[in-house]
Design a protein around this motif. Structure first.
Motif, PDB file in Angstrom:
ATOM      1  N   GLU A  98       0.718  -1.359  -0.063  1.00 21.33           N
ATOM      2  CA  GLU A  98      -0.085  -0.151   0.052  1.00 21.33           C
ATOM      3  C   GLU A  98       0.951   1.139   0.016  1.00 21.33           C
ATOM      4  O   GLU A  98       0.601   2.256  -0.752  1.00 21.33           O
ATOM      5  CB  GLU A  98      -0.843  -0.027   1.503  1.00 21.33           C
ATOM      6  CG  GLU A  98      -2.105   1.050   1.347  1.00 21.33           C
ATOM      7  CD  GLU A  98      -2.849   0.898   2.418  1.00 21.33           C
ATOM      8  OE1 GLU A  98      -2.629   1.980   3.117  1.00 21.33           O
ATOM      9  OE2 GLU A  98      -3.229  -0.088   2.892  1.00 21.33           O
ATOM     10  N   HIS A  99       1.742   1.196   0.782  1.00 21.85           N
ATOM     11  CA  HIS A  99       2.947   2.423   1.007  1.00 21.85           C
ATOM     12  C   HIS A  99       3.687   2.579  -0.303  1.00 21.85           C
ATOM     13  O   HIS A  99       3.725   3.886  -0.751  1.00 21.85           O
ATOM     14  CB  HIS A  99       3.753   2.370   2.230  1.00 21.85           C
ATOM     15  CG  HIS A  99       4.508   3.529   2.358  1.00 21.85           C
ATOM     16  ND1 HIS A  99       3.620   4.903   2.657  1.00 21.85           N
ATOM     17  CD2 HIS A  99       5.784   3.862   2.702  1.00 21.85           C
ATOM     18  CE1 HIS A  99       4.736   5.784   2.862  1.00 21.85           C
ATOM     19  NE2 HIS A  99       5.909   5.036   2.849  1.00 21.85           N
ATOM     20  N   LEU A 100       3.929   1.548  -0.969  1.00 24.21           N
ATOM     21  CA  LEU A 100       4.749   1.699  -2.169  1.00 24.21           C
ATOM     22  C   LEU A 100       3.954   1.917  -3.267  1.00 24.21           C
ATOM     23  O   LEU A 100       4.242   2.995  -4.193  1.00 24.21           O
ATOM     24  CB  LEU A 100       5.367   0.127  -2.737  1.00 24.21           C
ATOM     25  CG  LEU A 100       6.384   0.005  -3.913  1.00 24.21           C
ATOM     26  CD1 LEU A 100       7.567   0.805  -3.364  1.00 24.21           C
ATOM     27  CD2 LEU A 100       6.568  -1.591  -3.817  1.00 24.21           C
ATOM     28  N   GLN A 101       2.687   1.725  -3.404  1.00 24.30           N
ATOM     29  CA  GLN A 101       1.820   2.400  -4.469  1.00 24.30           C
ATOM     30  C   GLN A 101       1.590   3.810  -4.251  1.00 24.30           C
ATOM     31  O   GLN A 101       1.743   4.549  -5.255  1.00 24.30           O
ATOM     32  CB  GLN A 101       0.465   1.623  -4.428  1.00 24.30           C
ATOM     33  CG  GLN A 101       0.521   0.241  -4.791  1.00 24.30           C
ATOM     34  CD  GLN A 101      -0.906  -0.302  -4.896  1.00 24.30           C
ATOM     35  OE1 GLN A 101      -1.211  -1.059  -6.038  1.00 24.30           O
ATOM     36  NE2 GLN A 101      -1.744  -0.235  -3.817  1.00 24.30           N
ATOM     37  N   GLU A 102       1.757   4.294  -2.988  1.00 23.40           N
ATOM     38  CA  GLU A 102       1.278   5.802  -2.735  1.00 23.40           C
ATOM     39  C   GLU A 102       2.653   6.396  -3.170  1.00 23.40           C
ATOM     40  O   GLU A 102       2.552   7.662  -3.825  1.00 23.40           O
ATOM     41  CB  GLU A 102       1.208   5.942  -1.292  1.00 23.40           C
ATOM     42  CG  GLU A 102      -0.045   5.572  -0.689  1.00 23.40           C
ATOM     43  CD  GLU A 102      -0.276   5.606   0.791  1.00 23.40           C
ATOM     44  OE1 GLU A 102       0.433   6.280   1.436  1.00 23.40           O
ATOM     45  OE2 GLU A 102      -1.375   5.088   1.287  1.00 23.40           O
ATOM     46  N   LEU A 103       3.892   5.921  -2.714  1.00 25.15           N
ATOM     47  CA  LEU A 103       5.200   6.349  -2.835  1.00 25.15           C
ATOM     48  C   LEU A 103       5.331   6.743  -4.600  1.00 25.15           C
ATOM     49  O   LEU A 103       5.826   7.643  -5.014  1.00 25.15           O
ATOM     50  CB  LEU A 103       6.484   5.643  -2.525  1.00 25.15           C
ATOM     51  CG  LEU A 103       6.539   5.760  -0.919  1.00 25.15           C
ATOM     52  CD1 LEU A 103       7.676   4.657  -0.359  1.00 25.15           C
ATOM     53  CD2 LEU A 103       6.940   7.277  -0.609  1.00 25.15           C
ATOM     54  N   LEU A 104       4.866   5.514  -5.211  1.00 26.99           N
ATOM     55  CA  LEU A 104       5.253   5.735  -6.730  1.00 26.99           C
ATOM     56  C   LEU A 104       4.102   5.961  -7.563  1.00 26.99           C
ATOM     57  O   LEU A 104       4.356   6.077  -8.917  1.00 26.99           O
ATOM     58  CB  LEU A 104       5.667   4.104  -7.280  1.00 26.99           C
ATOM     59  CG  LEU A 104       7.018   3.432  -6.361  1.00 26.99           C
ATOM     60  CD1 LEU A 104       7.351   2.065  -6.895  1.00 26.99           C
ATOM     61  CD2 LEU A 104       8.277   4.179  -6.447  1.00 26.99           C
ATOM     62  N   ALA A 105       3.181   6.120  -6.779  1.00 24.76           N
ATOM     63  CA  ALA A 105       1.966   6.939  -7.634  1.00 24.76           C
ATOM     64  C   ALA A 105       1.677   5.767  -8.827  1.00 24.76           C
ATOM     65  O   ALA A 105       1.270   6.386 -10.187  1.00 24.76           O
ATOM     66  CB  ALA A 105       2.021   8.077  -8.222  1.00 24.76           C
ATOM     67  N   VAL A 106       1.796   4.485  -8.636  1.00 23.23           N
ATOM     68  CA  VAL A 106       1.320   3.375  -9.724  1.00 23.23           C
ATOM     69  C   VAL A 106       0.606   2.432  -9.013  1.00 23.23           C
ATOM     70  O   VAL A 106       0.676   1.794  -7.849  1.00 23.23           O
ATOM     71  CB  VAL A 106       2.727   3.106 -10.357  1.00 23.23           C
ATOM     72  CG1 VAL A 106       3.506   2.226  -9.472  1.00 23.23           C
ATOM     73  CG2 VAL A 106       2.403   2.164 -11.634  1.00 23.23           C
ATOM     74  N   GLN A 107      -0.465   1.784 -10.019  1.00 26.84           N
ATOM     75  CA  GLN A 107      -1.134   0.706  -9.329  1.00 26.84           C
ATOM     76  C   GLN A 107      -0.157  -0.519  -9.674  1.00 26.84           C
ATOM     77  O   GLN A 107       0.205  -0.799 -10.720  1.00 26.84           O
ATOM     78  CB  GLN A 107      -2.340   0.633 -10.308  1.00 26.84           C
ATOM     79  CG  GLN A 107      -3.086  -0.603  -9.722  1.00 26.84           C
ATOM     80  CD  GLN A 107      -4.062  -0.317  -8.345  1.00 26.84           C
ATOM     81  OE1 GLN A 107      -4.169   0.667  -7.949  1.00 26.84           O
ATOM     82  NE2 GLN A 107      -4.069  -1.595  -7.599  1.00 26.84           N
ATOM     83  N   ILE A 108       0.048  -1.293  -8.433  1.00 28.00           N
ATOM     84  CA  ILE A 108       0.903  -2.406  -8.605  1.00 28.00           C
ATOM     85  C   ILE A 108       0.433  -3.884  -8.328  1.00 28.00           C
ATOM     86  O   ILE A 108      -0.704  -3.845  -7.421  1.00 28.00           O
ATOM     87  CB  ILE A 108       2.183  -2.287  -7.898  1.00 28.00           C
ATOM     88  CG1 ILE A 108       1.869  -2.191  -6.333  1.00 28.00           C
ATOM     89  CG2 ILE A 108       3.271  -0.940  -8.219  1.00 28.00           C
ATOM     90  CD1 ILE A 108       3.141  -1.936  -5.438  1.00 28.00           C
ATOM     91  N   THR A 109       0.752  -4.897  -8.899  1.00 28.10           N
ATOM     92  CA  THR A 109       0.313  -6.339  -8.478  1.00 28.10           C
ATOM     93  C   THR A 109       1.732  -7.106  -8.174  1.00 28.10           C
ATOM     94  O   THR A 109       2.575  -6.664  -8.533  1.00 28.10           O
ATOM     95  CB  THR A 109      -0.388  -6.923  -9.469  1.00 28.10           C
ATOM     96  OG1 THR A 109       0.503  -6.976 -10.531  1.00 28.10           O
ATOM     97  CG2 THR A 109      -1.756  -6.124 -10.022  1.00 28.10           C
ATOM     98  N   GLU A 110       1.568  -7.706  -7.275  1.00 22.93           N
ATOM     99  CA  GLU A 110       2.648  -8.443  -6.645  1.00 22.93           C
ATOM    100  C   GLU A 110       3.431  -9.524  -7.948  1.00 22.93           C
ATOM    101  O   GLU A 110       4.603  -9.575  -8.076  1.00 22.93           O
ATOM    102  CB  GLU A 110       2.286  -9.767  -5.882  1.00 22.93           C
ATOM    103  CG  GLU A 110       1.865  -9.115  -4.307  1.00 22.93           C
ATOM    104  CD  GLU A 110       0.573  -8.765  -4.340  1.00 22.93           C
ATOM    105  OE1 GLU A 110      -0.204  -8.854  -5.091  1.00 22.93           O
ATOM    106  OE2 GLU A 110       0.240  -8.348  -3.180  1.00 22.93           O
ATOM    107  N   ASP A 111       2.813  -9.904  -8.960  1.00 21.98           N
ATOM    108  CA  ASP A 111       3.541 -10.537  -9.879  1.00 21.98           C
ATOM    109  C   ASP A 111       3.807  -9.833 -11.059  1.00 21.98           C
ATOM    110  O   ASP A 111       4.395 -10.202 -12.298  1.00 21.98           O
ATOM    111  CB  ASP A 111       2.543 -11.787 -10.389  1.00 21.98           C
ATOM    112  CG  ASP A 111       1.301 -11.198 -11.077  1.00 21.98           C
ATOM    113  OD1 ASP A 111       0.773 -10.229 -10.794  1.00 21.98           O
ATOM    114  OD2 ASP A 111       0.443 -11.851 -11.938  1.00 21.98           O
ATOM    115  N   MET A 112       3.569  -8.545 -10.953  1.00 18.91           N
ATOM    116  CA  MET A 112       4.101  -7.363 -11.820  1.00 18.91           C
ATOM    117  C   MET A 112       5.515  -7.288 -12.028  1.00 18.91           C
ATOM    118  O   MET A 112       6.371  -7.310 -11.010  1.00 18.91           O
ATOM    119  CB  MET A 112       3.544  -6.238 -11.354  1.00 18.91           C
ATOM    120  CG  MET A 112       3.856  -4.851 -12.297  1.00 18.91           C
ATOM    121  SD  MET A 112       3.166  -3.685 -11.379  1.00 18.91           S
ATOM    122  CE  MET A 112       3.488  -2.198 -12.700  1.00 18.91           C
ATOM    123  N   PRO A 113       6.192  -7.630 -13.274  1.00 15.54           N
ATOM    124  CA  PRO A 113       7.689  -7.459 -13.379  1.00 15.54           C
ATOM    125  C   PRO A 113       8.177  -6.191 -12.865  1.00 15.54           C
ATOM    126  O   PRO A 113       7.481  -5.155 -13.303  1.00 15.54           O
ATOM    127  CB  PRO A 113       7.747  -7.642 -14.955  1.00 15.54           C
ATOM    128  CG  PRO A 113       6.566  -8.085 -15.546  1.00 15.54           C
ATOM    129  CD  PRO A 113       5.578  -7.786 -14.665  1.00 15.54           C
TER     130      PRO A 113
END
Length: 142
Positions: A11-26
């Protein structure tokens, strides 16, 4: 901010990078060039109060592995006395005293933070003079 689990990190990583992420995302989808890689690393280190190196980022081929690495590093820097994290100098001192690390059992003999307008060139000259004088004394004693 104290990170305790992977979902908090994500959750914090998504806020920091301002990008929607998924765990399996390269991981290369988070940064697509070396300049952005440095920016991402800086945001991660500042946002999580950790000190990952470029190699740590490169070794994580998926976002899930990056989240695991951040979670592990976040837990490693929590002060065992309380909830606050150690400062960088405290982390260095603590890790430097541990026997498991290469070059361990070394520590800082003196650490000063001087909040004053000093002539830094003059200060450096004085410190170097003291070191030379000390080394001469040590050599004479042997």
């Amino acid at each position: 901010m104290r990170i305790v689990n992977k979902s908090d990190v994500k959750e914090h990583l998504q806020e920091l990078l301002a990008v929607q992420i998924t765990e399996d995302m390269p991981i290369y989808e988070v940064y697509d060039d070396s300049i952005k890689m440095f920016q991402v690393l800086s945001k991660i280190n500042n946002g999580f109060h950790i000190n990952l190196g470029m190699i740590d980022l490169v070794m994580c081929d998926t976002v899930d592995k990056l989240i695991e690495k951040i979670t592990l590093e976040s837990k490693n820097v929590v002060n065992i006395v309380g909830e606050e994290q150690l400062s960088l100098i405290q982390q260095s001192y603590w890790i430097g005293r541990e026997q498991e690390f290469y070059g361990a059992s070394n520590s800082t003999h003196l650490y000063l933070e001087v909040h004053h307008n000093l002539d830094l060139m003059k200060l450096e000259k004085v410190i170097r003079t003291l070191i030379k004088r000390h080394m001469k004394y040590v050599l004479l004693m042997k």
